[in-house]
Design a protein around this motif. Structure first.
Motif, PDB file in Angstrom:
ATOM      1  N   VAL A 211       0.837  -1.198   0.000  1.00 32.43           N
ATOM      2  CA  VAL A 211       0.000   0.000   0.000  1.00 32.43           C
ATOM      3  C   VAL A 211       0.872   1.248   0.000  1.00 32.43           C
ATOM      4  CG1 VAL A 211      -1.703   1.323   1.311  1.00 32.43           C
ATOM      5  CG2 VAL A 211      -1.952  -1.156   1.083  1.00 32.43           C
ATOM      6  N   GLU A 212       1.959   1.228   0.746  1.00 31.11           N
ATOM      7  CA  GLU A 212       2.883   2.367   0.769  1.00 31.11           C
ATOM      8  C   GLU A 212       3.478   2.616  -0.607  1.00 31.11           C
ATOM      9  OE1 GLU A 212       5.860   2.079   3.774  1.00 31.11           O
ATOM     10  OE2 GLU A 212       4.417   1.906   5.428  1.00 31.11           O
ATOM     11  N   GLN A 213       3.849   1.528  -1.311  1.00 31.34           N
ATOM     12  CA  GLN A 213       4.394   1.670  -2.669  1.00 31.34           C
ATOM     13  C   GLN A 213       3.363   2.284  -3.610  1.00 31.34           C
ATOM     14  OE1 GLN A 213       5.907  -2.446  -3.412  1.00 31.34           O
ATOM     15  NE2 GLN A 213       7.760  -1.399  -4.064  1.00 31.34           N
ATOM     16  N   PHE A 214       2.151   1.803  -3.523  1.00 31.51           N
ATOM     17  CA  PHE A 214       1.101   2.318  -4.403  1.00 31.51           C
ATOM     18  C   PHE A 214       0.775   3.775  -4.061  1.00 31.51           C
ATOM     19  CE2 PHE A 214      -0.534  -2.330  -4.361  1.00 31.51           C
ATOM     20  CZ  PHE A 214       0.414  -2.688  -5.302  1.00 31.51           C
ATOM     21  N   MET A 215       0.814   4.113  -2.775  1.00 33.51           N
ATOM     22  CA  MET A 215       0.566   5.497  -2.373  1.00 33.51           C
ATOM     23  C   MET A 215       1.687   6.411  -2.846  1.00 33.51           C
ATOM     24  SD  MET A 215      -1.002   5.030   1.499  1.00 33.51           S
ATOM     25  CE  MET A 215      -1.055   6.806   1.763  1.00 33.51           C
ATOM     26  N   ALA A 216       2.904   5.899  -2.851  1.00 36.17           N
ATOM     27  CA  ALA A 216       4.043   6.693  -3.327  1.00 36.17           C
ATOM     28  C   ALA A 216       3.897   7.027  -4.808  1.00 36.17           C
ATOM     29  CB  ALA A 216       5.347   5.927  -3.087  1.00 36.17           C
ATOM     30  N   ALA A 217       3.139   6.181  -5.534  1.00 36.47           N
ATOM     31  CA  ALA A 217       2.885   6.411  -6.959  1.00 36.47           C
ATOM     32  C   ALA A 217       1.624   7.246  -7.185  1.00 36.47           C
ATOM     33  CB  ALA A 217       2.754   5.075  -7.677  1.00 36.47           C
ATOM     34  N   GLY A 218       1.027   7.737  -6.087  1.00 35.13           N
ATOM     35  CA  GLY A 218      -0.149   8.592  -6.208  1.00 35.13           C
ATOM     36  C   GLY A 218      -1.456   7.918  -5.870  1.00 35.13           C
ATOM     37  N   GLY A 219      -1.399   6.677  -5.377  1.00 36.87           N
ATOM     38  CA  GLY A 219      -2.615   5.947  -5.052  1.00 36.87           C
ATOM     39  C   GLY A 219      -3.310   6.482  -3.813  1.00 36.87           C
ATOM     40  N   GLN A 220      -4.636   6.357  -3.789  1.00 40.49           N
ATOM     41  CA  GLN A 220      -5.447   6.799  -2.653  1.00 40.49           C
ATOM     42  C   GLN A 220      -6.181   5.598  -2.053  1.00 40.49           C
ATOM     43  OE1 GLN A 220      -7.708  10.528  -3.438  1.00 40.49           O
ATOM     44  NE2 GLN A 220      -6.899  10.363  -5.521  1.00 40.49           N
ATOM     45  N   PRO A 221      -5.879   5.223  -0.800  1.00 37.71           N
ATOM     46  CA  PRO A 221      -6.578   4.107  -0.159  1.00 37.71           C
ATOM     47  C   PRO A 221      -8.047   4.443   0.061  1.00 37.71           C
ATOM     48  CG  PRO A 221      -4.561   4.679   1.017  1.00 37.71           C
ATOM     49  CD  PRO A 221      -4.838   5.793   0.060  1.00 37.71           C
ATOM     50  N   CYS A 222      -8.902   3.463  -0.214  1.00 37.70           N
ATOM     51  CA  CYS A 222     -10.344   3.667  -0.063  1.00 37.70           C
ATOM     52  C   CYS A 222     -10.984   2.461   0.605  1.00 37.70           C
ATOM     53  CB  CYS A 222     -11.016   3.852  -1.422  1.00 37.70           C
ATOM     54  SG  CYS A 222     -10.517   5.329  -2.307  1.00 37.70           S
ATOM     55  N   GLY A 223     -11.940   2.719   1.487  1.00 38.09           N
ATOM     56  CA  GLY A 223     -12.775   1.651   1.986  1.00 38.09           C
ATOM     57  C   GLY A 223     -13.933   1.452   1.024  1.00 38.09           C
ATOM     58  N   LEU A 224     -14.445   0.238   0.959  1.00 40.24           N
ATOM     59  CA  LEU A 224     -15.594  -0.054   0.094  1.00 40.24           C
ATOM     60  C   LEU A 224     -16.785  -0.411   0.983  1.00 40.24           C
ATOM     61  CD1 LEU A 224     -13.881  -2.201  -2.713  1.00 40.24           C
ATOM     62  CD2 LEU A 224     -14.263   0.272  -2.648  1.00 40.24           C
ATOM     63  N   GLY A 225     -17.257   0.582   1.709  1.00 41.65           N
ATOM     64  CA  GLY A 225     -18.374   0.348   2.611  1.00 41.65           C
ATOM     65  C   GLY A 225     -17.918  -0.273   3.922  1.00 41.65           C
ATOM     66  N   PRO A 226     -18.847  -0.528   4.832  1.00 39.81           N
ATOM     67  CA  PRO A 226     -18.512  -1.009   6.169  1.00 39.81           C
ATOM     68  C   PRO A 226     -18.199  -2.495   6.246  1.00 39.81           C
ATOM     69  CG  PRO A 226     -20.880  -0.767   5.975  1.00 39.81           C
ATOM     70  CD  PRO A 226     -20.299  -0.239   4.693  1.00 39.81           C
ATOM     71  N   ARG A 227     -18.444  -3.235   5.160  1.00 38.57           N
ATOM     72  CA  ARG A 227     -18.224  -4.689   5.173  1.00 38.57           C
ATOM     73  C   ARG A 227     -16.920  -5.042   4.459  1.00 38.57           C
ATOM     74  NH1 ARG A 227     -23.159  -3.111   4.804  1.00 38.57           N
ATOM     75  NH2 ARG A 227     -22.893  -2.610   2.594  1.00 38.57           N
ATOM     76  N   ILE A 228     -16.299  -6.134   4.867  1.00 41.99           N
ATOM     77  CA  ILE A 228     -15.092  -6.615   4.198  1.00 41.99           C
ATOM     78  C   ILE A 228     -15.518  -7.551   3.078  1.00 41.99           C
ATOM     79  CG2 ILE A 228     -12.907  -7.834   4.476  1.00 41.99           C
ATOM     80  CD1 ILE A 228     -13.118  -5.133   5.928  1.00 41.99           C
TER      81      ILE A 228
END
Length: 253
Positions: A211-228
């Motif tokens: 996730v850190e690598q993807f964020m370093a490339a401009g990625g934005q972490p997102c939740g997809l609703g309250p369920r996994i």
């Protein structure tokens, strides 16, 4: 009405000739005859209603009757990137993701991926997935057949991130922490024509380092609703949310 994808760009002609696999399907499988009509979808996303005017030993000849008017594609191009899941889950992701409007699919070996494919198996699997995407595009009356790329390393995948205007990281830790607005904000502000990459982990999820690598490339972490969500379900959630925001709300307004 059957739909056939052609590799050539559309140009106005008095007559079109269809050969190869579409010819075989029209003549041998569907047993079409002069007077039958089909959709022809060209590489530059133009689709027409065409009527069979004649059939030779190697080609079906058709004439254009009218252009298809209804827009079938999402206003943004969403590519689904999946860390290789187990079994045939990638088949399902490509099939249903195509029906829901995905522009492309990328598979990559994530840190927690159990599946290990060598070059020969990757090539064979990619061929199969391309066929699944084409059949799903025909069935759902798409104007584009999504692309499919199966990569042999995560490094190669990371090198491709610069091709996209926006990167969304489906991260279960964001959902666990109660984050529910990031995806909605992205879909409300994204510009038509943007290229979006949505990254999903395999069954074991994405690691914090990934996730850190993807964020370093401009990625934005997102939740997809309250369920996994399962790895094969999460892409469908995102594509459905995009369709609601970018297509259904637009129509209702």
């Amino acid at each position: 009405m059957q739909r056939y994808f052609l590799e050539e760009d559309y140009t106005a002609k008095e007559q079109y000739e269809v050969v190869g696999e579409p010819y075989h399907h029209m003549v041998r499988v569907m047993r079409m005859t002069p007077g039958n009509q089909v959709y022809l979808v060209f590489a530059n996303q133009v689709s027409i209603v065409a009527e069979i005017s004649g059939i030779t030993e190697s080609a079906v000849c058709l004439v254009e009757k009218e252009k298809e008017q209804q827009e079938k594609e999402l206003p943004v191009a969403i590519t689904i990137a999946s860390g290789y899941p187990k079994g045939d889950k990638l088949d399902l992701i490509v099939q249903k993701g195509t029906e829901l409007g995905a522009a492309g699919f990328i598979g990559f070996p994530a840190k927690t991926s159990v599946v290990k494919w060598d070059g020969k198996k990757l090539a064979k699997k990619q061929q199969r997935l391309e066929k699944i995407a084409q059949e799903a595009a025909e069935q759902s009356h798409r104007q584009v057949t999504p692309t499919v790329a199966l990569l042999d390393s995560e490094k190669t995948f990371i090198q491709q991130l610069t091709q996209f205007d926006m990167i969304v990281i489906a991260y279960e830790e964001s959902a666990k922490q109660g984050e529910v607005s990031q995806l909605a904000q992205i879909l409300q502000t994204v510009k038509a024509g943007s290229r979006i990459l949505a990254i999903f982990g395999p069954e074991g999820g994405l690691t914090p380092a990934e996730v850190e690598q993807f964020m370093a490339a401009g990625g934005q972490p997102c939740g997809l609703g309250p369920r996994i969500l399962r790895t094969e379900t999460a892409p469908f959630y995102l594509l459905s949310a995009a369709s609601y925001q970018l297509e259904l709300l637009k129509v209702s307004n």
